[in-house]
Design a protein around this motif. Structure first.
Motif, PDB file in Angstrom:
ATOM      1  N   GLY A   9      27.404  23.722  53.643  1.00 14.30           N
ATOM      2  CA  GLY A   9      27.441  25.025  53.158  1.00 14.30           C
ATOM      3  C   GLY A   9      28.607  25.558  53.252  1.00 14.30           C
ATOM      4  O   GLY A   9      29.399  25.294  54.031  1.00 14.30           O
ATOM      5  N   GLY A  10      28.890  26.729  52.379  1.00 12.45           N
ATOM      6  CA  GLY A  10      30.205  27.587  52.690  1.00 12.45           C
ATOM      7  C   GLY A  10      30.389  28.379  51.545  1.00 12.45           C
ATOM      8  O   GLY A  10      29.265  28.629  50.701  1.00 12.45           O
ATOM      9  N   LEU A  11      31.598  28.961  51.713  1.00 20.22           N
ATOM     10  CA  LEU A  11      31.818  29.849  50.416  1.00 20.22           C
ATOM     11  C   LEU A  11      32.934  29.092  49.377  1.00 20.22           C
ATOM     12  O   LEU A  11      33.807  28.285  49.970  1.00 20.22           O
ATOM     13  CB  LEU A  11      32.752  30.994  51.282  1.00 20.22           C
ATOM     14  CG  LEU A  11      33.392  32.081  50.205  1.00 20.22           C
ATOM     15  CD1 LEU A  11      32.442  32.596  49.143  1.00 20.22           C
ATOM     16  CD2 LEU A  11      34.110  33.052  50.859  1.00 20.22           C
ATOM     17  N   VAL A  12      32.422  29.124  48.136  1.00 18.93           N
ATOM     18  CA  VAL A  12      33.433  28.550  47.337  1.00 18.93           C
ATOM     19  C   VAL A  12      33.417  29.647  46.143  1.00 18.93           C
ATOM     20  O   VAL A  12      32.698  30.419  45.826  1.00 18.93           O
ATOM     21  CB  VAL A  12      32.671  27.269  46.884  1.00 18.93           C
ATOM     22  CG1 VAL A  12      31.439  27.594  46.318  1.00 18.93           C
ATOM     23  CG2 VAL A  12      33.664  26.288  46.007  1.00 18.93           C
ATOM     24  N   GLN A  13      34.617  29.149  45.402  1.00 13.80           N
ATOM     25  CA  GLN A  13      34.759  30.092  43.923  1.00 13.80           C
ATOM     26  C   GLN A  13      34.039  29.425  42.939  1.00 13.80           C
ATOM     27  O   GLN A  13      33.635  28.269  42.884  1.00 13.80           O
ATOM     28  CB  GLN A  13      36.428  30.279  43.706  1.00 13.80           C
ATOM     29  CG  GLN A  13      37.183  31.056  44.719  1.00 13.80           C
ATOM     30  CD  GLN A  13      38.655  31.253  43.993  1.00 13.80           C
ATOM     31  OE1 GLN A  13      39.090  30.239  43.476  1.00 13.80           O
ATOM     32  NE2 GLN A  13      39.213  32.297  44.539  1.00 13.80           N
ATOM     33  N   ALA A  14      33.716  30.302  41.784  1.00 14.57           N
ATOM     34  CA  ALA A  14      32.941  29.673  40.816  1.00 14.57           C
ATOM     35  C   ALA A  14      33.909  28.715  40.210  1.00 14.57           C
ATOM     36  O   ALA A  14      35.116  28.658  40.152  1.00 14.57           O
ATOM     37  CB  ALA A  14      32.855  31.140  39.836  1.00 14.57           C
ATOM     38  N   GLY A  15      33.080  27.570  39.795  1.00 22.70           N
ATOM     39  CA  GLY A  15      33.760  26.287  39.056  1.00 22.70           C
ATOM     40  C   GLY A  15      33.804  25.133  40.114  1.00 22.70           C
ATOM     41  O   GLY A  15      34.300  24.249  39.866  1.00 22.70           O
ATOM     42  N   GLY A  16      33.861  25.782  41.434  1.00 26.68           N
ATOM     43  CA  GLY A  16      34.118  24.827  42.493  1.00 26.68           C
ATOM     44  C   GLY A  16      32.910  23.870  42.763  1.00 26.68           C
ATOM     45  O   GLY A  16      31.981  23.868  42.147  1.00 26.68           O
ATOM     46  N   LYS A  86      28.086  28.436  40.228  1.00 23.65           N
ATOM     47  CA  LYS A  86      28.000  29.548  39.576  1.00 23.65           C
ATOM     48  C   LYS A  86      27.616  30.648  40.512  1.00 23.65           C
ATOM     49  O   LYS A  86      26.862  30.193  41.701  1.00 23.65           O
ATOM     50  CB  LYS A  86      27.260  29.457  38.441  1.00 23.65           C
ATOM     51  CG  LYS A  86      27.357  28.592  37.288  1.00 23.65           C
ATOM     52  CD  LYS A  86      26.412  28.562  36.387  1.00 23.65           C
ATOM     53  CE  LYS A  86      26.623  27.533  35.051  1.00 23.65           C
ATOM     54  NZ  LYS A  86      25.749  27.537  34.061  1.00 23.65           N
ATOM     55  N   PRO A  87      28.153  31.901  40.420  1.00 26.91           N
ATOM     56  CA  PRO A  87      27.514  32.958  41.343  1.00 26.91           C
ATOM     57  C   PRO A  87      26.091  32.889  41.582  1.00 26.91           C
ATOM     58  O   PRO A  87      25.626  33.164  42.543  1.00 26.91           O
ATOM     59  CB  PRO A  87      28.058  34.433  40.738  1.00 26.91           C
ATOM     60  CG  PRO A  87      29.388  33.920  40.165  1.00 26.91           C
ATOM     61  CD  PRO A  87      29.004  32.436  39.361  1.00 26.91           C
ATOM     62  N   GLU A  88      25.288  32.624  40.617  1.00 25.85           N
ATOM     63  CA  GLU A  88      23.795  32.750  40.507  1.00 25.85           C
ATOM     64  C   GLU A  88      23.213  31.443  41.430  1.00 25.85           C
ATOM     65  O   GLU A  88      22.121  31.389  41.733  1.00 25.85           O
ATOM     66  CB  GLU A  88      23.264  32.575  39.170  1.00 25.85           C
ATOM     67  CG  GLU A  88      23.729  31.561  38.365  1.00 25.85           C
ATOM     68  CD  GLU A  88      24.810  32.047  37.318  1.00 25.85           C
ATOM     69  OE1 GLU A  88      25.884  32.821  37.809  1.00 25.85           O
ATOM     70  OE2 GLU A  88      24.830  32.043  36.044  1.00 25.85           O
ATOM     71  N   ASP A  89      24.283  30.586  42.047  1.00 23.64           N
ATOM     72  CA  ASP A  89      23.822  29.400  42.686  1.00 23.64           C
ATOM     73  C   ASP A  89      23.837  29.921  44.178  1.00 23.64           C
ATOM     74  O   ASP A  89      23.326  29.249  45.088  1.00 23.64           O
ATOM     75  CB  ASP A  89      24.879  28.288  42.727  1.00 23.64           C
ATOM     76  CG  ASP A  89      24.602  27.563  41.259  1.00 23.64           C
ATOM     77  OD1 ASP A  89      25.780  27.081  40.645  1.00 23.64           O
ATOM     78  OD2 ASP A  89      23.432  27.388  40.695  1.00 23.64           O
ATOM     79  N   GLN A 112      23.700  28.263  54.149  1.00 23.99           N
ATOM     80  CA  GLN A 112      24.299  29.021  53.136  1.00 23.99           C
ATOM     81  C   GLN A 112      25.453  28.602  52.174  1.00 23.99           C
ATOM     82  O   GLN A 112      26.264  27.801  52.884  1.00 23.99           O
ATOM     83  CB  GLN A 112      24.577  30.343  53.738  1.00 23.99           C
ATOM     84  CG  GLN A 112      25.208  31.587  53.095  1.00 23.99           C
ATOM     85  CD  GLN A 112      24.144  32.283  52.353  1.00 23.99           C
ATOM     86  OE1 GLN A 112      23.270  32.735  53.108  1.00 23.99           O
ATOM     87  NE2 GLN A 112      24.022  32.383  51.029  1.00 23.99           N
ATOM     88  N   VAL A 113      25.137  28.940  51.008  1.00 17.74           N
ATOM     89  CA  VAL A 113      26.219  28.568  49.891  1.00 17.74           C
ATOM     90  C   VAL A 113      26.367  29.886  49.246  1.00 17.74           C
ATOM     91  O   VAL A 113      25.242  30.684  48.671  1.00 17.74           O
ATOM     92  CB  VAL A 113      25.530  27.424  48.902  1.00 17.74           C
ATOM     93  CG1 VAL A 113      26.364  27.487  47.738  1.00 17.74           C
ATOM     94  CG2 VAL A 113      25.507  26.251  49.337  1.00 17.74           C
ATOM     95  N   MET A 114      27.621  30.307  49.128  1.00 18.21           N
ATOM     96  CA  MET A 114      27.880  31.529  48.727  1.00 18.21           C
ATOM     97  C   MET A 114      29.053  31.162  47.653  1.00 18.21           C
ATOM     98  O   MET A 114      30.081  30.380  47.874  1.00 18.21           O
ATOM     99  CB  MET A 114      28.405  32.321  49.568  1.00 18.21           C
ATOM    100  CG  MET A 114      27.528  32.988  50.558  1.00 18.21           C
ATOM    101  SD  MET A 114      28.183  34.309  51.627  1.00 18.21           S
ATOM    102  CE  MET A 114      28.276  35.571  50.429  1.00 18.21           C
ATOM    103  N   VAL A 115      28.955  31.625  46.382  1.00 17.39           N
ATOM    104  CA  VAL A 115      29.732  31.316  45.226  1.00 17.39           C
ATOM    105  C   VAL A 115      30.146  32.574  44.649  1.00 17.39           C
ATOM    106  O   VAL A 115      29.574  33.527  44.243  1.00 17.39           O
ATOM    107  CB  VAL A 115      29.072  30.618  43.904  1.00 17.39           C
ATOM    108  CG1 VAL A 115      30.250  30.261  42.849  1.00 17.39           C
ATOM    109  CG2 VAL A 115      28.215  29.375  44.513  1.00 17.39           C
ATOM    110  N   SER A 116      31.627  32.648  44.989  1.00 17.69           N
ATOM    111  CA  SER A 116      32.361  34.049  44.492  1.00 17.69           C
ATOM    112  C   SER A 116      32.600  34.172  42.836  1.00 17.69           C
ATOM    113  O   SER A 116      33.280  32.893  42.683  1.00 17.69           O
ATOM    114  CB  SER A 116      33.365  34.356  45.433  1.00 17.69           C
ATOM    115  OG  SER A 116      34.217  33.259  45.097  1.00 17.69           O
ATOM    116  N   SER A 117      32.706  35.044  42.415  1.00 15.43           N
ATOM    117  CA  SER A 117      33.305  35.029  40.901  1.00 15.43           C
ATOM    118  C   SER A 117      34.478  35.327  40.799  1.00 15.43           C
ATOM    119  O   SER A 117      35.358  35.579  41.751  1.00 15.43           O
ATOM    120  CB  SER A 117      32.358  36.180  40.236  1.00 15.43           C
ATOM    121  OG  SER A 117      32.661  37.230  40.781  1.00 15.43           O
TER     122      SER A 117
END
Length: 117
Positions: A9-16, A86-89, A112-117
């Motif tokens: 898991g981690g932080l990724v931008q939308a589309g990633g 997507k952020p909703e993921d 945890q998976v966080m997707v930023s817009s």
């Protein structure tokens, strides 16, 4: 018993993309299917997708065409490849193992998976 440990898991931008792994140990021979679930804040845990020991997969409509479940039997590991995020993921993603003969479920600790817009 079956022990499950998720990672990736981690932080990724939308589309990633991200790839989650779930390493199973213990009585893995009793597993009939494995799945990925997710739970977003304030929401119920939902099924993302699953894979049977025969290799059949199924997915929630919200992730079809973007997420892929696969497994490596030699490593007792199941993967969730997530593309076009997507952020909703954004959610905590949990690995699940359903076992024979009574259908008992085992869960990992979540990642945890966080997707930023």
């Amino acid at each position: 018993q079956v022990q499950l440990v998720e990672s990736g898991g981690g932080l990724v931008q939308a589309g990633g993309s991200l790839r989650l792994s779930c390493a199973a140990s213990g009585r893995t021979s009793s597993t009939s299917a494995m799945g990925w679930y997710r739970q977003a804040p304030g929401k119920q845990r939902e099924l993302v997708g699953s894979i049977t020991m025969g290799g059949s997969t199924s997915y929630a409509d919200s992730v079809k065409g973007r997420f892929t479940i696969s497994r490596d039997n030699a490593k007792n590991t199941v993967y969730l490849q997530m593309n076009n995020l997507k952020p909703e993921d954004t959610a905590v993603y949990y690995c699940n193992a359903n076992t024979r003969p009574f259908g008992r479920d085992y869960w990992g600790q979540g990642t945890q998976v966080m997707v930023s817009s």
